[in-house]
Design a protein around this motif. Structure first.
Motif, PDB file in Angstrom:
ATOM      1  N   LEU A 131      23.870 -55.586 -31.065  1.00 36.65           N
ATOM      2  CA  LEU A 131      24.248 -55.523 -29.655  1.00 36.65           C
ATOM      3  C   LEU A 131      23.263 -56.309 -28.790  1.00 36.65           C
ATOM      4  N   LEU A 132      21.973 -56.146 -29.060  1.00 34.79           N
ATOM      5  CA  LEU A 132      20.969 -56.854 -28.273  1.00 34.79           C
ATOM      6  C   LEU A 132      21.126 -58.363 -28.421  1.00 34.79           C
ATOM      7  N   HIS A 133      21.413 -58.801 -29.637  1.00 31.13           N
ATOM      8  CA  HIS A 133      21.618 -60.237 -29.850  1.00 31.13           C
ATOM      9  C   HIS A 133      22.805 -60.731 -29.022  1.00 31.13           C
ATOM     10  N   LYS A 134      23.865 -59.947 -28.976  1.00 28.31           N
ATOM     11  CA  LYS A 134      25.046 -60.335 -28.208  1.00 28.31           C
ATOM     12  C   LYS A 134      24.736 -60.363 -26.709  1.00 28.31           C
ATOM     13  N   LEU A 135      23.916 -59.411 -26.250  1.00 31.95           N
ATOM     14  CA  LEU A 135      23.572 -59.366 -24.832  1.00 31.95           C
ATOM     15  C   LEU A 135      22.820 -60.623 -24.411  1.00 31.95           C
ATOM     16  N   VAL A 136      21.853 -61.028 -25.220  1.00 31.91           N
ATOM     17  CA  VAL A 136      21.070 -62.219 -24.905  1.00 31.91           C
ATOM     18  C   VAL A 136      21.942 -63.469 -24.944  1.00 31.91           C
ATOM     19  N   SER A 137      22.939 -63.472 -25.820  1.00 32.56           N
ATOM     20  CA  SER A 137      23.780 -64.660 -26.016  1.00 32.56           C
ATOM     21  C   SER A 137      24.947 -64.740 -25.036  1.00 32.56           C
ATOM     22  N   MET A 138      25.074 -63.785 -24.128  1.00 32.08           N
ATOM     23  CA  MET A 138      26.194 -63.790 -23.195  1.00 32.08           C
ATOM     24  C   MET A 138      26.153 -65.014 -22.290  1.00 32.08           C
ATOM     25  N   THR A 139      27.331 -65.525 -21.939  1.00 32.25           N
ATOM     26  CA  THR A 139      27.424 -66.643 -21.007  1.00 32.25           C
ATOM     27  C   THR A 139      27.252 -66.126 -19.574  1.00 32.25           C
ATOM     28  N   ARG A 180      27.173 -54.923  -4.328  1.00 34.57           N
ATOM     29  CA  ARG A 180      27.604 -55.817  -5.400  1.00 34.57           C
ATOM     30  C   ARG A 180      26.921 -57.185  -5.293  1.00 34.57           C
ATOM     31  N   ARG A 181      26.585 -57.604  -4.065  1.00 36.14           N
ATOM     32  CA  ARG A 181      25.968 -58.923  -3.887  1.00 36.14           C
ATOM     33  C   ARG A 181      24.529 -58.961  -4.395  1.00 36.14           C
ATOM     34  N   MET A 182      23.906 -57.803  -4.549  1.00 36.28           N
ATOM     35  CA  MET A 182      22.552 -57.754  -5.106  1.00 36.28           C
ATOM     36  C   MET A 182      22.682 -57.706  -6.622  1.00 36.28           C
ATOM     37  N   ARG A 183      22.790 -58.873  -7.241  1.00 32.14           N
ATOM     38  CA  ARG A 183      23.128 -58.965  -8.644  1.00 32.14           C
ATOM     39  C   ARG A 183      22.142 -59.860  -9.372  1.00 32.14           C
ATOM     40  N   PRO A 184      22.052 -59.703 -10.689  1.00 29.55           N
ATOM     41  CA  PRO A 184      21.113 -60.516 -11.470  1.00 29.55           C
ATOM     42  C   PRO A 184      21.620 -61.940 -11.654  1.00 29.55           C
ATOM     43  N   VAL A 185      20.693 -62.892 -11.573  1.00 28.90           N
ATOM     44  CA  VAL A 185      21.001 -64.301 -11.845  1.00 28.90           C
ATOM     45  C   VAL A 185      19.945 -64.794 -12.829  1.00 28.90           C
ATOM     46  N   LEU A 186      20.306 -64.797 -14.101  1.00 32.26           N
ATOM     47  CA  LEU A 186      19.356 -65.207 -15.129  1.00 32.26           C
ATOM     48  C   LEU A 186      19.151 -66.716 -15.046  1.00 32.26           C
ATOM     49  N   PRO A 187      17.922 -67.200 -14.882  1.00 38.30           N
ATOM     50  CA  PRO A 187      17.694 -68.646 -14.751  1.00 38.30           C
ATOM     51  C   PRO A 187      17.982 -69.383 -16.050  1.00 38.30           C
ATOM     52  N   PRO A 188      18.135 -70.702 -15.990  1.00 43.14           N
ATOM     53  CA  PRO A 188      18.426 -71.473 -17.210  1.00 43.14           C
ATOM     54  C   PRO A 188      17.349 -71.327 -18.279  1.00 43.14           C
ATOM     55  N   GLU A 225      30.255 -64.137 -18.562  1.00 43.99           N
ATOM     56  CA  GLU A 225      30.287 -62.801 -19.147  1.00 43.99           C
ATOM     57  C   GLU A 225      29.316 -61.866 -18.440  1.00 43.99           C
ATOM     58  N   ARG A 226      28.158 -62.395 -18.036  1.00 42.47           N
ATOM     59  CA  ARG A 226      27.212 -61.566 -17.287  1.00 42.47           C
ATOM     60  C   ARG A 226      27.801 -61.168 -15.936  1.00 42.47           C
ATOM     61  N   GLU A 227      28.433 -62.134 -15.258  1.00 42.75           N
ATOM     62  CA  GLU A 227      29.060 -61.832 -13.968  1.00 42.75           C
ATOM     63  C   GLU A 227      30.142 -60.765 -14.130  1.00 42.75           C
ATOM     64  N   ASP A 228      30.952 -60.890 -15.178  1.00 41.51           N
ATOM     65  CA  ASP A 228      32.029 -59.921 -15.416  1.00 41.51           C
ATOM     66  C   ASP A 228      31.461 -58.531 -15.678  1.00 41.51           C
ATOM     67  N   ALA A 229      30.352 -58.454 -16.401  1.00 39.01           N
ATOM     68  CA  ALA A 229      29.750 -57.155 -16.714  1.00 39.01           C
ATOM     69  C   ALA A 229      29.265 -56.467 -15.442  1.00 39.01           C
ATOM     70  N   VAL A 230      28.641 -57.227 -14.542  1.00 35.72           N
ATOM     71  CA  VAL A 230      28.152 -56.650 -13.291  1.00 35.72           C
ATOM     72  C   VAL A 230      29.316 -56.247 -12.393  1.00 35.72           C
ATOM     73  N   ASP A 231      30.361 -57.086 -12.324  1.00 32.00           N
ATOM     74  CA  ASP A 231      31.524 -56.741 -11.509  1.00 32.00           C
ATOM     75  C   ASP A 231      32.202 -55.478 -12.016  1.00 32.00           C
ATOM     76  N   ALA A 232      32.330 -55.361 -13.331  1.00 31.77           N
ATOM     77  CA  ALA A 232      32.946 -54.164 -13.910  1.00 31.77           C
ATOM     78  C   ALA A 232      32.135 -52.916 -13.561  1.00 31.77           C
ATOM     79  N   PHE A 233      30.808 -53.054 -13.566  1.00 23.76           N
ATOM     80  CA  PHE A 233      29.940 -51.930 -13.215  1.00 23.76           C
ATOM     81  C   PHE A 233      30.201 -51.473 -11.789  1.00 23.76           C
TER      82      PHE A 233
END
Length: 342
Positions: free
Chosen positions: A119-127, A157-165, A130-138
């Protein structure tokens, strides 16, 4: 006309990090042929060929197929192009290693099972999507049926994570934890319960309205930061800068209620700041004795992780704010043009 310096196969092998037999293999396979063969039949390589050999070594270490390498090198690339490609590969390795380190640290800390490791590997590999969808679903789940003023959940909802490149290990670890939390129904329920208790009651609903939220997150924050900057600079709370900043903050705060900033209001607010530490201790004691969800474990935890992921400063520890200093600046009032208090 100058000629490029040529190196024998042994030097080419050392410079590229390959064995002599590997250099011969790549020459025979047509991947990196020698630049020339001297009169004695020895293969000679220039710096461009050595750079190609080094790139080949890096690509092979990344399990790149030999045919793909041959296609890459067959395009007549320049040394600059080769070095640029090499840099991109090394940077890609760095990002991969950073992500793996974050996963390993999290697994060690949590004592995770093989299923959790996957699961952790999948979390790190999310696009990003997919990260945006996870936060919106929350936030869709948290806001469902929540009796708060219109627009309040959308602001949250606007206070959301933005993982840098190129995230750091700490940012990746924070994302792993946050992604795990936002997917956890129990955490969603806890955040919803906290927001309901904090903002649904009649006496608290005003705090969730758009004007108050605009003040807290937009105008009020910079005004308070301006006041605290004077404190950090070692200025007296009665300095012109501190008094002016305090007045600007108070004027914006009282404007929410449509009331003027009178000396009486200023005095009440100064007394209020003096009582804040005691109030916060009381709240902490009440939260410790209560079984209801609390800020630090729910919405506060979400915001703290978002701050780590976004590389922004987390909210300052409220207990460490200079309340007595602020109260004196508030009570002093803004200096008049002549320099004395009004």
């Amino acid at each position: 006309m100058s000629h490029p310096e040529l190196y024998p196969i042994g030097d080419a092998a050392r410079r590229s990090g390959l064995s002599v037999s590997a250099v011969r293999f790549y020459a025979d396979a047509g991947v990196v042929p020698p630049t020339s063969v001297n009169d004695a039949g020895h293969r000679m390589y220039d710096i461009d060929a050595i750079a190609r050999l080094e790139l080949v070594r890096t690509l092979r270490e990344l399990d790149t197929d030999l045919d793909e390498i041959r296609r890459l090198l067959g395009g007549g690339t320049t040394l600059h192009d080769l070095l640029t490609a090499h840099l991109a590969i090394v940077e890609g390795q760095e990002r991969t290693l950073r992500a793996r380190r974050a996963v390993l640290r999290t697994l060690i800390r949590q004592g995770a099972t093989p299923a959790q490791a996957d699961l952790l590997h999948k979390l790190v590999s999310m696009t990003d999507e997919e990260r945006e969808d996870a936060v919106d679903a929350f936030w869709n789940d948290v806001g469902a049926g929540l009796d708060v003023p219109e627009g309040f959940v959308d602001r949250l909802r606007r206070m959301r994570p933005v993982l840098p490149p190129e995230p750091t290990a700490d940012q990746l670890e924070a994302w792993i934890e946050l992604a795990d939390l936002v997917a956890d129904p129990a955490f969603r329920d806890a955040v919803r319960a906290y927001l309901r208790d904090a903002y649904s009651a009649p006496e608290a609903r005003a705090l969730a309205t758009e004007p108050y939220q605009d003040f807290i997150h937009d105008s009020g924050g910079p005004l308070m930061a301006e006041l605290l900057a004077a404190h950090r600079a070692g200025e007296s709370p009665r300095s012109p800068r501190a008094r002016h900043a305090a007045t600007r903050f108070l004027e914006a705060a009282t404007a929410l209620a449509g009331t003027p900033l009178t000396p009486e209001v200023r005095e009440r607010m100064a007394d209020g700041y003096l009582r804040v530490p005691e109030l916060m201790r009381w709240i902490a004691e009440e939260e410790a004795a209560s079984s209801a969800p609390v800020y630090g474990d729910t919405h506060g935890r979400y915001l703290a992780l978002v701050a780590r992921i976004n590389g922004t400063e987390a909210e300052a520890d409220a207990t460490a704010l200079p309340y007595a200093w602020i109260a004196e600046a508030v009570r002093a009032g803004e200096p008049a043009p002549g320099g004395s208090a009004r």
